[in-house]
Design a protein around this motif. Structure first.
Motif, mmCIF file in Angstrom:
data_model
loop_
_atom_site.group_PDB
_atom_site.id
_atom_site.type_symbol
_atom_site.label_atom_id
_atom_site.label_comp_id
_atom_site.label_asym_id
_atom_site.label_seq_id
_atom_site.Cartn_x
_atom_site.Cartn_y
_atom_site.Cartn_z
ATOM 1 N N ILE A 124 1.469 -4.709 -1.944
ATOM 2 C CA ILE A 124 1.721 -3.561 -3.063
ATOM 3 C C ILE A 124 1.738 -2.381 -2.136
ATOM 4 O O ILE A 124 0.452 -2.108 -1.551
ATOM 5 C CB ILE A 124 1.003 -3.543 -4.162
ATOM 6 C CG1 ILE A 124 1.108 -4.762 -4.913
ATOM 7 C CG2 ILE A 124 1.107 -2.391 -5.142
ATOM 8 C CD1 ILE A 124 -0.026 -5.084 -6.030
ATOM 9 N N THR A 125 2.720 -1.367 -2.265
ATOM 10 C CA THR A 125 2.375 0.016 -1.424
ATOM 11 C C THR A 125 2.590 1.122 -2.391
ATOM 12 O O THR A 125 3.672 1.128 -3.143
ATOM 13 C CB THR A 125 3.402 -0.073 -0.371
ATOM 14 O OG1 THR A 125 3.229 -0.886 0.543
ATOM 15 C CG2 THR A 125 3.238 1.420 0.202
ATOM 16 N N MET A 126 1.624 1.984 -2.698
ATOM 17 C CA MET A 126 1.867 3.208 -3.615
ATOM 18 C C MET A 126 1.668 4.459 -2.749
ATOM 19 O O MET A 126 1.056 4.297 -1.883
ATOM 20 C CB MET A 126 0.652 3.050 -4.730
ATOM 21 C CG MET A 126 0.775 2.015 -5.841
ATOM 22 S SD MET A 126 -0.474 2.184 -6.992
ATOM 23 C CE MET A 126 0.735 3.369 -8.053
ATOM 24 N N THR A 127 2.668 5.217 -2.935
ATOM 25 C CA THR A 127 2.903 6.579 -2.284
ATOM 26 C C THR A 127 2.908 7.693 -3.065
ATOM 27 O O THR A 127 3.377 7.817 -4.309
ATOM 28 C CB THR A 127 4.071 6.494 -1.584
ATOM 29 O OG1 THR A 127 5.368 6.178 -2.085
ATOM 30 C CG2 THR A 127 3.893 5.537 -0.315
ATOM 31 N N GLY A 128 2.352 8.840 -2.580
ATOM 32 C CA GLY A 128 2.662 10.142 -3.439
ATOM 33 C C GLY A 128 1.621 10.429 -4.231
ATOM 34 O O GLY A 128 1.619 9.888 -5.328
ATOM 35 N N MET A 146 -2.278 -2.266 -0.421
ATOM 36 C CA MET A 146 -2.835 -3.509 -0.678
ATOM 37 C C MET A 146 -2.394 -4.603 -0.285
ATOM 38 O O MET A 146 -1.256 -5.161 -0.848
ATOM 39 C CB MET A 146 -2.859 -3.296 -2.062
ATOM 40 C CG MET A 146 -3.507 -2.099 -2.545
ATOM 41 S SD MET A 146 -3.752 -1.768 -4.704
ATOM 42 C CE MET A 146 -2.111 -1.427 -4.754
ATOM 43 N N GLU A 147 -2.717 -5.366 0.491
ATOM 44 C CA GLU A 147 -2.313 -6.781 1.114
ATOM 45 C C GLU A 147 -2.966 -7.916 0.201
ATOM 46 O O GLU A 147 -4.327 -7.906 0.563
ATOM 47 C CB GLU A 147 -2.735 -6.750 2.592
ATOM 48 C CG GLU A 147 -1.886 -5.854 3.462
ATOM 49 C CD GLU A 147 -2.334 -5.823 4.806
ATOM 50 O OE1 GLU A 147 -2.645 -7.079 5.651
ATOM 51 O OE2 GLU A 147 -2.674 -4.776 5.491
ATOM 52 N N ILE A 148 -2.536 -8.367 -0.630
ATOM 53 C CA ILE A 148 -2.963 -9.280 -1.744
ATOM 54 C C ILE A 148 -3.705 -10.320 -1.102
ATOM 55 O O ILE A 148 -5.017 -10.690 -1.277
ATOM 56 C CB ILE A 148 -2.160 -9.504 -3.113
ATOM 57 C CG1 ILE A 148 -1.826 -8.129 -3.560
ATOM 58 C CG2 ILE A 148 -2.811 -10.365 -3.890
ATOM 59 C CD1 ILE A 148 -0.550 -8.490 -4.520
ATOM 60 N N GLY A 149 -2.949 -11.028 -0.493
ATOM 61 C CA GLY A 149 -3.774 -12.455 0.070
ATOM 62 C C GLY A 149 -4.755 -12.226 1.208
ATOM 63 O O GLY A 149 -5.598 -12.905 1.257
ATOM 64 N N THR A 154 -5.832 -0.370 2.434
ATOM 65 C CA THR A 154 -5.580 0.627 3.334
ATOM 66 C C THR A 154 -5.076 2.110 2.585
ATOM 67 O O THR A 154 -4.212 2.174 1.970
ATOM 68 C CB THR A 154 -4.985 0.403 4.529
ATOM 69 O OG1 THR A 154 -5.364 -0.875 5.114
ATOM 70 C CG2 THR A 154 -5.025 1.438 5.629
ATOM 71 N N LEU A 155 -5.985 3.061 2.719
ATOM 72 C CA LEU A 155 -5.482 4.444 2.141
ATOM 73 C C LEU A 155 -5.682 5.471 3.124
ATOM 74 O O LEU A 155 -6.463 5.439 4.146
ATOM 75 C CB LEU A 155 -6.827 4.823 0.894
ATOM 76 C CG LEU A 155 -6.650 6.114 0.389
ATOM 77 C CD1 LEU A 155 -5.094 6.117 -0.440
ATOM 78 C CD2 LEU A 155 -7.543 6.575 -0.422
#
Length: 176
Positions: A124-128, A146-149, A154-155
């Motif tokens: 999952i990648t969130m931006t902005g 977010m690397e789930i497995g 990382t922020l």
């Protein structure tokens, strides 16, 4: 982080559309409720668009965004239902939530301008204008991956800096 495991942002949508039971936004499973001003099914493109005040709920998890796009592989998922809104589209490839994206569970809250879930990498990648909140702890930046497995988060500051506020009292209470 529970956000990582539960998020699967659009995985919940996959359940509704005939994808295997592991696809969900809540670790609790159960029925998925989707509300939007408009739903569009683009069969040739193997895509479903949810437009306008999208609100998706499953158990105690909730995803809200201005728009959500679900892209499918065209390959049937193992054990997939042959019925449902997008059963012929195959397995979920990715889910893209755009505009005022909020993901909320009892454990955490995340917000950003855009969120993408990629099934192939379980990421999952969130931006902005990203903010991640757990209890009274807050982390802010421009890109959250977010690397789930791998259970790795990382922020990044996106040319700026990341900011965090950690409440030690919250941490000590959680360890009791």
């Amino acid at each position: 982080m529970a956000l990582l495991k539960a998020a699967g942002i659009g995985l919940v949508l996959g359940l509704l559309m005939g994808v295997p039971a592991h696809a969900q936004i809540s670790s609790e499973g159960g029925p998925i409720y989707i509300n939007s001003e408009r739903t569009e099914s683009l069969e040739r493109e193997r895509k479903v668009l949810l437009v306008g005040n999208v609100d998706i709920r499953q158990g105690t998890a909730r995803l809200r965004a201005d728009t959500v796009t679900i892209l499918f592989t065209g390959e049937p998922a193992p054990g997939a239902s042959t019925q449902g809104v997008a059963a012929g589209f195959g397995q979920v490839q990715s889910i893209v939530a755009e505009g005022n994206v909020y993901y909320v569970t009892p454990e955490l809250k995340a917000k950003g301008d855009r969120g993408i879930y990629e099934l192939a990498t379980d990421t999952i990648t969130m931006t902005g204008n990203v903010a991640l909140m757990r209890d009274r702890d807050v982390a802010e930046g421009q890109r959250l991956k977010m690397e789930i497995g791998n259970r790795r988060t990382t922020l990044e500051g996106g040319g700026g800096r990341t900011r965090m506020v950690i409440d030690p009292e919250t941490q000590s209470q959680a360890n009791r």
